[in-house]
Scaffold this active site. Structure first.
Site, short mmCIF file in Angstrom:
data_model
loop_
_atom_site.label_atom_id
_atom_site.label_comp_id
_atom_site.label_asym_id
_atom_site.label_seq_id
_atom_site.Cartn_x
_atom_site.Cartn_y
_atom_site.Cartn_z
N CYS A 124 41.64 42.76 51.56
CA CYS A 124 40.33 42.14 51.28
C CYS A 124 39.80 41.32 52.45
CB CYS A 124 40.40 41.28 50.03
SG CYS A 124 40.64 42.26 48.54
N HIS B 79 34.57 35.98 49.88
CA HIS B 79 35.05 37.24 49.30
C HIS B 79 34.94 37.18 47.77
CE1 HIS B 79 37.35 40.72 48.37
NE2 HIS B 79 38.37 40.04 47.87
N ASN C 91 35.14 43.38 42.56
CA ASN C 91 35.77 43.21 43.86
C ASN C 91 35.78 44.56 44.59
OD1 ASN C 91 37.48 42.84 46.04
ND2 ASN C 91 39.10 41.83 44.88
O1 UT7 Z 1 40.95 40.35 46.30
C1 UT7 Z 1 42.29 40.27 46.62
C2 UT7 Z 1 42.92 39.09 46.09
N1 UT7 Z 1 42.96 39.14 44.64
C3 UT7 Z 1 42.60 38.09 43.93
O2 UT7 Z 1 42.17 37.12 44.50
C4 UT7 Z 1 42.81 38.14 42.45
C5 UT7 Z 1 43.50 36.89 41.99
N2 UT7 Z 1 43.82 36.90 40.59
C6 UT7 Z 1 42.89 36.81 39.60
O3 UT7 Z 1 41.70 36.89 39.85
C7 UT7 Z 1 43.35 36.55 38.20
O4 UT7 Z 1 44.71 36.19 38.22
C8 UT7 Z 1 43.15 37.73 37.21
C9 UT7 Z 1 41.67 37.94 36.94
C10 UT7 Z 1 43.75 39.00 37.79
C11 UT7 Z 1 43.84 37.41 35.89
O5 UT7 Z 1 43.33 36.19 35.38
P1 UT7 Z 1 44.33 35.02 34.90
O6 UT7 Z 1 43.48 33.94 34.40
O7 UT7 Z 1 45.25 34.72 36.06
O8 UT7 Z 1 45.08 35.70 33.71
P2 UT7 Z 1 46.66 35.91 33.51
O9 UT7 Z 1 47.13 37.06 34.33
O10 UT7 Z 1 47.36 34.61 33.63
O11 UT7 Z 1 46.69 36.32 31.99
C12 UT7 Z 1 46.31 35.38 30.94
C13 UT7 Z 1 46.40 36.09 29.61
C14 UT7 Z 1 47.72 36.82 29.39
O12 UT7 Z 1 48.02 36.77 28.03
P3 UT7 Z 1 49.08 35.69 27.46
O13 UT7 Z 1 50.35 35.96 28.19
O14 UT7 Z 1 48.48 34.34 27.79
O15 UT7 Z 1 49.12 36.00 26.01
C15 UT7 Z 1 47.43 38.23 29.80
O16 UT7 Z 1 48.28 39.17 29.17
O17 UT7 Z 1 45.40 37.12 29.54
C16 UT7 Z 1 46.01 38.39 29.30
N3 UT7 Z 1 45.26 39.41 30.04
C17 UT7 Z 1 44.15 40.00 29.56
N4 UT7 Z 1 43.51 39.88 28.38
C18 UT7 Z 1 42.40 40.62 28.19
C19 UT7 Z 1 45.49 39.87 31.30
N5 UT7 Z 1 44.54 40.75 31.63
C20 UT7 Z 1 43.71 40.87 30.57
C21 UT7 Z 1 42.54 41.63 30.31
N6 UT7 Z 1 41.92 41.48 29.13
N7 UT7 Z 1 42.03 42.48 31.22
#
Ligand code: UT7
Length: 333
Positions: free
Chosen positions: A116, A256, A286
């Site tokens: 990225c 970004h 993204n």
């Molecule tokens: O561009 C290159 C660099 N990349 C980035 O900068 C991306 C960085 N990461 C992120 O943007 C975020 O971490 C994500 C958008 C990928 C995920 O968001 P998050 O707030 O970190 O969510 P998480 O992975 O901690 O998941 C929270 C909860 C989990 O459920 P529990 O364990 O709390 O019950 C996940 O299983 O949300 C759940 N979850 C979803 N729920 C609905 C994960 N993905 C989804 C989804 N829809 N798509």
């Protein structure tokens, strides 16, 4: 002798017509519009459909948009850089193909891969060549067909990424406008958290790797999020401090587009208000190497000669950094 600075003199863009909405994603994986919107800021993204169309298709369109808008003669371009994580083909450079297709018959070309941060690093490359005095016109294109490496059964990644391309022309400037300062960083610790496991030299493709879906992006989102927030904010703040700038001196933050919360965290640290933060993540998601030039193309009409822009990016590798650039032209309507 006055120092040659490297300015952006034109921009262009292309996004595919097909709109993949949060609603449609709900039919592929267990997710919903509310979760995606609140966690990422994304409402929809563009997807390149059509057999045989790769990243070059979008890069060529973005370049043609730039050439047409600016009246640039492609034969005058010295170098074409395609910043991309999704080249058309392994080995054969996408940039070389793009250069030939747009009529840049006197240019050489190469691809630049820093996930990225590819376009940000590419800005440094393009500016250095111009500042050296060796070349006069460098076309930097950021383009990615992320849909070609995304598993639409993996809700951790498929909601984030989209396809698109943006282009910027770098030329010498005699008024001191253009790139003023850069601070680029990387840390190999990152490849455990954001990668495609197979298809490279460590694990060449086999039937087993394909069946195990190892040719798709894997991301440990939470970890990447933490690194992205702290590093993007750190380098942006450093860029202001070491150039004696305050938030009042900054007209635009060009960050970004990976996650609206990461962008807001960076804006908060730098102290700029929301109206100075370029944002298009809601409509494109993204697009990896394309986010920064797509922002420039979308906001081109609002940019004024002399505006101070702070660029910031973070991506796989890890790679990240910040660039301070003075905008060099007013848009002629
Ligand atoms: O561009 C290159 C660099 N990349 C980035 O900068 C991306 C960085 N990461 C992120 O943007 C975020 O971490 C994500 C958008 C990928 C995920 O968001 P998050 O707030 O970190 O969510 P998480 O992975 O901690 O998941 C929270 C909860 C989990 O459920 P529990 O364990 O709390 O019950 C996940 O299983 O949300 C759940 N979850 C979803 N729920 C609905 C994960 N993905 C989804 C989804 N829809 N798509």
């Amino acid at each position: 002798m006055t120092k040659i600075t490297a300015a952006i003199s034109a921009v262009g863009k292309y996004v595919p017509d097909y709109i993949l909405t949060n609603k449609e994603l709900e039919s592929y994986v267990d997710t919903n519009d509310e979760w995606i919107t609140s966690r990422t800021g994304i409402k929809e993204r563009r997807i390149l459909k059509g057999e045989g169309l790769g990243t070059s298709f979008m890069a060529i369109k973005a370049a043609e948009d730039l050439l047409q808008k600016s009246g640039t003669n492609a034969a005058e371009i010295d170098l074409v850089i395609v910043a991309t994580a999704t080249p058309d083909l392994p080995v054969a450079s996408t940039a070389v193909y793009v250069a030939t297709k747009i009529g840049a018959i006197n240019a050489f070309g190469y691809d630049l891969q820093a996930a990225c941060s590819s376009f940000l690093y590419g800005m440094s490359n393009a500016a250095s060549y111009i500042e050296s005095g060796r070349y006069k016109k460098i076309l930097l294109i950021g383009a990615d067909k992320m849909s070609s490496i995304i598993n639409y059964e993996d809700r951790a990644t498929c909601i984030i990424f989209g396809d698109g391309a943006g282009a910027a022309l770098f030329e010498p400037n005699n008024e001191g406008l253009g790139l003023q300062d850069e601070y680029l960083r990387s840390d190999g610790i990152g490849r455990d958290f954001l990668r495609i496991e197979a298809g490279g030299s460590i694990m060449p493709p086999t039937l087993e790797t394909v069946n195990a879906k190892k040719h798709f992006v894997y991301q440990e989102g939470k970890t990447v999020f933490k690194y992205a927030v702290s590093n993007m904010a750190d380098v942006s703040e450093k860029m202001l401090t070491r150039n004696n700038l305050t938030e009042k001196d900054i007209q635009w933050l060009v960050a970004h587009q990976a996650n609206k919360r990461i962008i807001q965290a960076t804006a908060n640290r730098v102290g700029v208000s929301a109206d100075k933060v370029m944002m298009n993540i809601h409509k494109y998601g993204n697009t990896t190497s394309a986010t920064l030039p797509l922002l420039l193309a979308d906001y081109e009409d609002q940019l004024k000669k002399g505006d101070n822009l702070i660029f910031a990016a973070f991506g796989g590798g890890f790679t990240w950094g910040s660039i301070y650039l003075k905008w060099a032209y007013n848009t002629k309507n």
